[in-house]
Write a protein that holds these residues in place. Structure first.
Motif, PDB file in Angstrom:
ATOM      1  N   GLN A 127      -4.962   2.665   6.723  1.00  0.00           N
ATOM      2  CA  GLN A 127      -3.567   2.585   7.172  1.00  0.00           C
ATOM      3  C   GLN A 127      -2.606   2.454   5.988  1.00  0.00           C
ATOM      4  O   GLN A 127      -1.514   3.022   6.007  1.00  0.00           O
ATOM      5  CB  GLN A 127      -3.414   1.415   8.136  1.00  0.00           C
ATOM      6  N   MET A 128      -3.026   1.698   4.983  1.00  0.00           N
ATOM      7  CA  MET A 128      -2.199   1.588   3.776  1.00  0.00           C
ATOM      8  C   MET A 128      -1.981   2.967   3.161  1.00  0.00           C
ATOM      9  O   MET A 128      -0.851   3.358   2.829  1.00  0.00           O
ATOM     10  CB  MET A 128      -2.876   0.660   2.770  1.00  0.00           C
ATOM     11  N   ALA A 129      -3.071   3.714   3.022  1.00  0.00           N
ATOM     12  CA  ALA A 129      -2.994   5.032   2.407  1.00  0.00           C
ATOM     13  C   ALA A 129      -2.201   6.013   3.256  1.00  0.00           C
ATOM     14  O   ALA A 129      -1.351   6.754   2.755  1.00  0.00           O
ATOM     15  CB  ALA A 129      -4.400   5.576   2.163  1.00  0.00           C
ATOM     16  N   ASP A 130      -2.486   6.022   4.545  1.00  0.00           N
ATOM     17  CA  ASP A 130      -1.941   7.033   5.450  1.00  0.00           C
ATOM     18  C   ASP A 130      -0.508   6.743   5.869  1.00  0.00           C
ATOM     19  O   ASP A 130       0.338   7.641   5.880  1.00  0.00           O
ATOM     20  CB  ASP A 130      -2.845   7.104   6.687  1.00  0.00           C
ATOM     21  N   ARG A 131      -0.221   5.481   6.187  1.00  0.00           N
ATOM     22  CA  ARG A 131       1.062   5.173   6.814  1.00  0.00           C
ATOM     23  C   ARG A 131       2.078   4.550   5.864  1.00  0.00           C
ATOM     24  O   ARG A 131       3.276   4.818   5.989  1.00  0.00           O
ATOM     25  CB  ARG A 131       0.836   4.259   8.010  1.00  0.00           C
ATOM     26  N   LEU A 132       1.607   3.719   4.924  1.00  0.00           N
ATOM     27  CA  LEU A 132       2.551   3.113   3.981  1.00  0.00           C
ATOM     28  C   LEU A 132       2.740   3.973   2.735  1.00  0.00           C
ATOM     29  O   LEU A 132       3.865   4.272   2.352  1.00  0.00           O
ATOM     30  CB  LEU A 132       2.083   1.706   3.590  1.00  0.00           C
ATOM     31  N   MET A 133       1.616   4.383   2.125  1.00  0.00           N
ATOM     32  CA  MET A 133       1.709   5.181   0.908  1.00  0.00           C
ATOM     33  C   MET A 133       1.932   6.664   1.205  1.00  0.00           C
ATOM     34  O   MET A 133       2.353   7.411   0.324  1.00  0.00           O
ATOM     35  CB  MET A 133       0.445   4.992   0.071  1.00  0.00           C
ATOM     36  N   ARG A 134       1.636   7.070   2.444  1.00  0.00           N
ATOM     37  CA  ARG A 134       1.798   8.465   2.868  1.00  0.00           C
ATOM     38  C   ARG A 134       1.019   9.430   1.979  1.00  0.00           C
ATOM     39  O   ARG A 134       1.472  10.543   1.673  1.00  0.00           O
ATOM     40  CB  ARG A 134       3.285   8.856   2.904  1.00  0.00           C
ATOM     41  N   LEU A 135      -0.172   9.012   1.577  1.00  0.00           N
ATOM     42  CA  LEU A 135      -1.007   9.895   0.774  1.00  0.00           C
ATOM     43  C   LEU A 135      -1.505  11.048   1.631  1.00  0.00           C
ATOM     44  O   LEU A 135      -1.813  10.872   2.805  1.00  0.00           O
ATOM     45  CB  LEU A 135      -2.193   9.114   0.196  1.00  0.00           C
TER      46      LEU A 135
END
Length: 241
Positions: free
Chosen positions: A149-157
């Motif tokens: 979720q950090m990667a996908d939703r916050l960092m938008r990687l």
């Protein structure tokens, strides 16, 4: 999935510039029907061995991308470039340190339209990449989901990469990762040494990466191509619990 240049890839072979591969085996890999070949490794990657492998692959029409793990191995001429960020480490140099060093040196030459960040979550403590980066590999299912979720939703990687490198991982972790993703492409790599394991991973991952088995059992490696490409992501398994 997004409409990025790698988004249609279901099966990928990953080749290490430091490891030897014969012309006959490389021909079989490049003519296998795989969607792409990624060139990259954790150690021993140099400009010379990367150029050499790229030039051999370039004899074929298969897409070829470089995973940029060292400045020495940053070679122009690939179809695309992946820049890994290791998310489950406290060592900041593997999250944004080495990446910004590279941009200071080569930022004006980066083909941004063909470059994508990979949010790596390394889950095998024995993997060379885990040891080099100090990755915290003993993660619970909830912690893996939180990293996703950090990667996908916050960092938008654009890419989330579950990496077990050397062993076959938890398909339940892969399933939960897939359920948690809203916009990123999910890569899975690690321990794919049979068509059966390839199918298992392909149920949940958008892209299945096959690497080590190429060097020890080419027949098994080639069998993974059709196994992945014939597998459809299981929408029922992705429904909320």
């Amino acid at each position: 999935m997004s409409g990025e240049w790698y988004s249609g890839w279901r099966h990928v072979f990953k080749l290490d510039p430091e490891r030897e591969i014969s012309d006959a085996d490389l021909d079989a890999i490049c003519m296998s029907g795989t969607d792409a070949i990624i060139v990259g490794g954790s150690t021993g990657v140099t400009f010379d061995n990367t150029v050499d492998l790229m030039s051999r692959i370039r004899r074929y029409e298969v897409a070829c991308a470089l995973e940029v793990s060292t400045l020495e191995g940053a070679v122009p001429g690939f179809d695309g470039y992946f820049v890994p960020l290791v998310l489950n480490t406290n060592r900041s140099e593997w999250i944004n340190g080495k990446q910004t060093e590279g941009l200071v040196e080569y930022g004006t030459f980066v083909p941004w339209e063909e470059t994508a960040a990979q949010g790596y979550i390394i889950l095998n403590a024995e993997a060379t990449a885990a040891k080099i980066t100090g990755a915290h590999t003993e993660l619970s299912e909830q912690e893996v989901v939180a990293h996703v979720q950090m990667a996908d939703r916050l960092m938008r990687l654009p890419i989330v990469y579950l990496e077990y490198s050397g062993k076959f991982g938890s398909m339940e972790y892969v399933r939960q990762a897939r359920k948690s993703i809203q916009q990123a492409t999910l890569f899975y790599g690690g321990g794919i040494d049979s068509a059966e394991k390839a199918r298992d991973a392909a149920q949940y991952a958008h892209t299945v990466v096959v690497g080590n088995i190429v060097y020890s059992d080419l027949t098994a490696a080639l069998a993974t191509v059709a196994a992945v490409q014939e597998t459809v992501v299981d929408s029922v398994s992705l429904a909320p619990d």
